[in-house]
Write an enzyme that holds these catalytic residues in place. Structure first.
Site, PDB file in Angstrom:
ATOM      1  N   GLY A   1       1.200 -11.231  15.008  1.00 25.74           N
ATOM      2  CA  GLY A   1       1.569  -9.835  16.231  1.00 25.74           C
ATOM      3  C   GLY A   1       1.730  -9.964  17.206  1.00 25.74           C
ATOM      4  N   CYS A   2       1.547  -9.164  18.486  1.00 26.95           N
ATOM      5  CA  CYS A   2       1.959  -8.723  19.515  1.00 26.95           C
ATOM      6  C   CYS A   2       0.437  -8.894  20.222  1.00 26.95           C
ATOM      7  CB  CYS A   2       2.526  -7.381  19.896  1.00 26.95           C
ATOM      8  SG  CYS A   2       2.128  -6.131  19.548  1.00 26.95           S
ATOM      9  N   TYR A   3      -0.315  -8.009  19.897  1.00 23.30           N
ATOM     10  CA  TYR A   3      -1.753  -8.483  20.528  1.00 23.30           C
ATOM     11  C   TYR A   3      -2.699  -9.617  19.667  1.00 23.30           C
ATOM     12  CZ  TYR A   3      -2.834  -3.730  21.201  1.00 23.30           C
ATOM     13  OH  TYR A   3      -2.542  -2.365  21.596  1.00 23.30           O
TER      14      TYR A   3
ATOM     15  N   SER B   1      -0.797 -12.647  22.827  1.00 19.16           N
ATOM     16  CA  SER B   1      -0.986 -12.356  23.493  1.00 19.16           C
ATOM     17  C   SER B   1      -3.161 -13.174  24.097  1.00 19.16           C
ATOM     18  CB  SER B   1      -1.533 -11.023  24.503  1.00 19.16           C
ATOM     19  OG  SER B   1      -2.380 -10.480  24.083  1.00 19.16           O
TER      20      SER B   1
ATOM     21  N   GLU C   1       2.905 -10.540  28.222  1.00 19.94           N
ATOM     22  CA  GLU C   1       4.505 -10.652  27.273  1.00 19.94           C
ATOM     23  C   GLU C   1       4.586  -9.571  27.030  1.00 19.94           C
ATOM     24  OE1 GLU C   1       2.100 -12.224  23.630  1.00 19.94           O
ATOM     25  OE2 GLU C   1       2.307 -10.528  22.267  1.00 19.94           O
TER      26      GLU C   1
END
Lengths: 349, 349, 349, 349
Positions: free
Chosen positions: A157-159, A162, A321
């Protein structure tokens, strides 16, 4: 030696923002032939009409969304991207793998190794626990070797991306206290998907900055799993997501306690440099610049900067990002490149 | 002499952005007592919880949304604001008026005088054509006398206000060619209401500027009706609405052919000055400034500037207003002030 | 047959937004070798540091901004892009051309053919009127043949491109009344350049929509020049620029009177289709979609849609482009491709 | 008993965003007569021209900016607001106080009690250390009694307010570990002031989220001073400011370690409720809502919510305020109300 043979690829569930990015990336990929794109609601429409930005690709004019089954897709595609909601992806992954396709899943369905943790965070039993064990967590900077050989990749996932990329090398090197981690994350609204909900209207997000999901967010499950692997011990972190009025981007600010004092920033920067010296998409910033989402938006890069606060002894690490690229579709294509033996950056620069 | 007796007021259908503005304006109005606020979906909740911005008004903590009928409302309120969708308002207006309440309707239900025009633009027969004839178009700068005495006021839409106020004095004075009018309007997203639709998501509106509803928008019906009255002849205008990424505000740019040449701008500015010398919410800008939505956002003012282009002979007039205030709730309260004999600006500065 | 030999290129004055786009486009161009980039204020700094987004190009790490003279640049570069302020570009163009380089100028210095018109709009005598006559207006969809052979190309401005491409074919075919043209344009803030001025602060532009430069904008000179050529007669248009809170993009709405009635939209769409059938960057939308800046942002495309209003008889044409690409750097690279015999789309998809 | 006598007030240095807010607030204040407004650069212009939003106040049409000296101001005004840059305010404060005026300074010049700390953070000796000792820190929720009697009030900064109000009651009650405090703050761009700098252009802030000033920000001096007073011991905190693309608002997320376990959130909420039961501008949110800058923008309120994370044992507190109101001009007027014996909310609702 890099492969140059073309691969036939398909996308299942391409009606959301991540699906749209995948369509765009795969249409222009030098080694990929996009042979099928599915979406129940868009079936019958040509890609070019649904996604005007792709209109100049000849394939976008002829290729139409279909409502094909997993079996039909597996007949024509060697690698299949799943851009489906959590809980639906698993239904497609099983028959696709059984029919011989390789699968890159962008949902959370295969990111958790432990079926119990899955149930705790997602509220129901996992349908295919055997696949859970087989799936490779698709963070190319960390797991490139296993991704290369994988049948089933669970794209992060995106979180998590990062947070994991700045921290994994530090936990592996025991440079930070594993229980000290606080992650404060700011996400653009595209992270909420193309969903007709009041909360994500322009009028509700514009001129608004707000936390949400405090204190327990689903993404914690995969974040803590991967950090615990790196630390070689169980750990839990503090994680607070916030919504900010930008379309794309995640900025994470990490607060950490270093395990040793004296030249903390230098030691941590050195560890990150060593870990990512061969990683084309990690951009370590030096002492002059700090991450900014606008510098990574539209790209597959992640920016990372380290600062030490001599007053408090803490280390602050910041990362930026594009949530739809390095945090979703770009990362999945990066995995695809590894799986097929292409240049890791193919189609992503 | 201005009245200072308090009036009991109610709002029917207060779940949208306009309803929220009305709640806010009427709570702080020096002469209004808000006695009832209805919304089927919010029934039972206190105002303060639904609209945190109103939390400091004592009434917001005690007053709860109800699902009351028109009859129940009419028992307690003297003036009722209808913030309902088109087609629904008419169902409430009839019984309210019958029960003796005065009604200010913010929908389009009573703005069109001609039942046939209504059918042409709204696609169905009007349910109460007699009320259509009785209703007063609630543009205080134009119809203050009839508004004062009205039982039923049809508060104008946001686009019409931004177009009508600059043009009506010029058409009355025959200063512009009635068939030359081109109105190019830019609207903030709150104009679309609090509706869960993909088109109005932050991600779809941010970094986006786009026309819509070209070439025939429903608001044309009331715009052309009012302009034709001012011109004393039928006319049609060109009108193109656009969506721009701001929450509040409408900016309209008007292109006009003056009927006489020589000092066009001066003549037109003089006509506007004369027409609006007593209008507290019309701000005529001189030669130095041009309208800007941020200068009227949050207020009931409309800014208007006039320029003449000696190269083409055309006159350009630009106006800016807050679509939720001068274009909706603020204007309705301005009508309310006239109807009750209060200061026209009461509760609006 | 397309050329594939590499060209050595330089950019003079690359410190603004357009310069940054040129750097990005030329670094990734398949046939261009960027050999020099100049900027007085940035001299000595590597590209990668000034423009983090270019950091992954190997050349961005080694290439540094210089303060080189035109003569030095001409020794190493075959084609030189000028991204300089108006009035400065002409000083570089002369010696570069004299030294044998080909020049693509992105300023307004060579866009006007008539030295008197130049003086009228820019307030001073042109320094090199002979070059004014030689320069080719760099609109590839209109002047591809002369661009191919040109020594000096004057790349058009962002507003002109958005107005000229929809109109030139219609004026050539006498489909619209040349004196009826009204152009209402909305520009993103990057059009104002990277300049430290209060007017372009976030706080002044956010939640703001405003006209400016009414009624006479400098870009009118080149717009009317090119439209008059197409119409084979002098004409003047109405043009109103507005500032809207987006970073990139121009949306222009054109109001036109067709010369003949009956199937106006069809006739106009057919003329545009015929004119641009070979133009890879013109995207004519059909009856279902309207232009939207977010669909062209980051690309070299222009979207155009046509609508006829049977009520007024007018035709409305809307166009959308990215002001920094199709309206500046992208268009300049498109010219470069034509001048060198490359694919017109090289480096631009 | 509240005072109702009118006070004559002046604003020195009213050309920035804070000055503009003060002008707006004091023009509409029920007990204030704005008698002078100074700005070197705006001298001679009427308020209404510089700040169109104030145009409807009769005083805004007649009152002009002047370049008056402190002495001249002190002759006409009883209370003087200083909206000047750091280092300049002190030059005006001394003569104003000497002439008998009371002063509310919105700069940082008088916020630090210790002259050495001032030098450490601001890089130069303080010019008037005696005034430093006399000045009262203008946080009305904490120091209302001393503010009432003060000659010189140092109105707190925007970041400090968002951090101090949630924390002071908890430190006083020893509910949190004083060395555990991490403050992650997000600020709208108006916090940077009306300054022509590239960093704050729309194009640089839009679609951008970025940290800055890591790790040592000037505001730390006053934050740690006030927190140390509350804790009755020296402490240092972690503070990271970020810039987010909104005009107004600060959202602060605080990470804290409670001193005792078991019902941490309840105990902390109770302490805040008790501390602020009489504070009209503190809005404590319950378990259902989280702070959102859009709910406080344009108002003098601060929203605060508390959450406990049972997994990590930490407490997270979030606050939201308008940086130009509760974080600057509104707070200064709140102090003014206390100093004059008016209702604390006069002119602020």
């Amino acid at each position: 030696m890099t492969n140059t043979e073309r691969a036939k690829v398909a996308i299942i569930g391409a009606s959301g923002y991540t699906g749209e990015e995948l369509v765009r990336l795969l249409l222009r990929h030098p080694h990929a032939d996009l042979v099928a794109v599915t979406s129940r609601q868009l079936a019958g429409q040509p890609l070019a009409e649904v996604y005007p930005r792709t209109g100049h690709h000849p394939a976008a004019k002829t290729l139409r969304f279909t409502d094909s089954s997993a079996g039909e897709i597996a007949e024509s595609a060697q690698v299949v991207f799943l851009a489906l909601p959590h809980g639906v992806a698993v239904e497609f992954a099983e028959p696709l793998l059984a029919a011989g396709a390789r699968v890159i899943d962008l949902s959370a369905d295969f990111r958790i190794k432990n079926a119990e943790t899955y149930r705790e965070f997602y509220g129901h039993e996992h349908r295919a626990p055997a696949l859970l064990r087989e799936a490779v967590y698709g963070l190319p900077e960390i797991y490139s070797q296993t991704i290369r050989a994988a049948r089933l990749v669970a794209s992060p996932g995106c979180y998590p991306t990062s947070i994991l990329l700045p921290l994994i090398p530090l936990l592996r090197e025991k440079l930070i206290d594993p229980w000290s981690i606080i992650a404060n994350s700011l996400s653009g609204v595209s992270g909420a998907g193309r969903k007709a909900e009041i909360d994500y209207l322009f009028t509700e997000c514009n001129e608004s900055v707000r936390p949400y999901g405090v204190p327990k967010h689903r993404h914690l499950a995969e974040i803590e799993q991967e950090l615990s692997i790196a630390a070689e011990r169980a750990l839990q972190i503090q994680f607070t997501p916030h919504l900010v009025p930008i379309t794309r981007g995640i900025l994470t600010t990490l607060y950490l306690t270093p395990t040793r004092s004296g030249s903390e920033a230098g030691r941590i920067e050195a560890a990150l440099s060593a870990a990512y010296s061969e990683s084309p998409f990690v951009r370590l910033l030096g002492r002059k610049n700090l991450p900014d989402t606008k510098n990574v938006a539209g790209s597959n890069f992640i920016e990372i900067a380290v600062r030490h606060d001599p007053r408090t002894g803490r280390v602050i690490i910041m990362s930026a990002e594009d949530n739809l690229l390095k945090g979703a579709g770009g990362q999945a294509v990066q995995c695809f490149n590894l799986m097929c033996g292409y240049e890791e950056t193919a189609g992503l620069l």
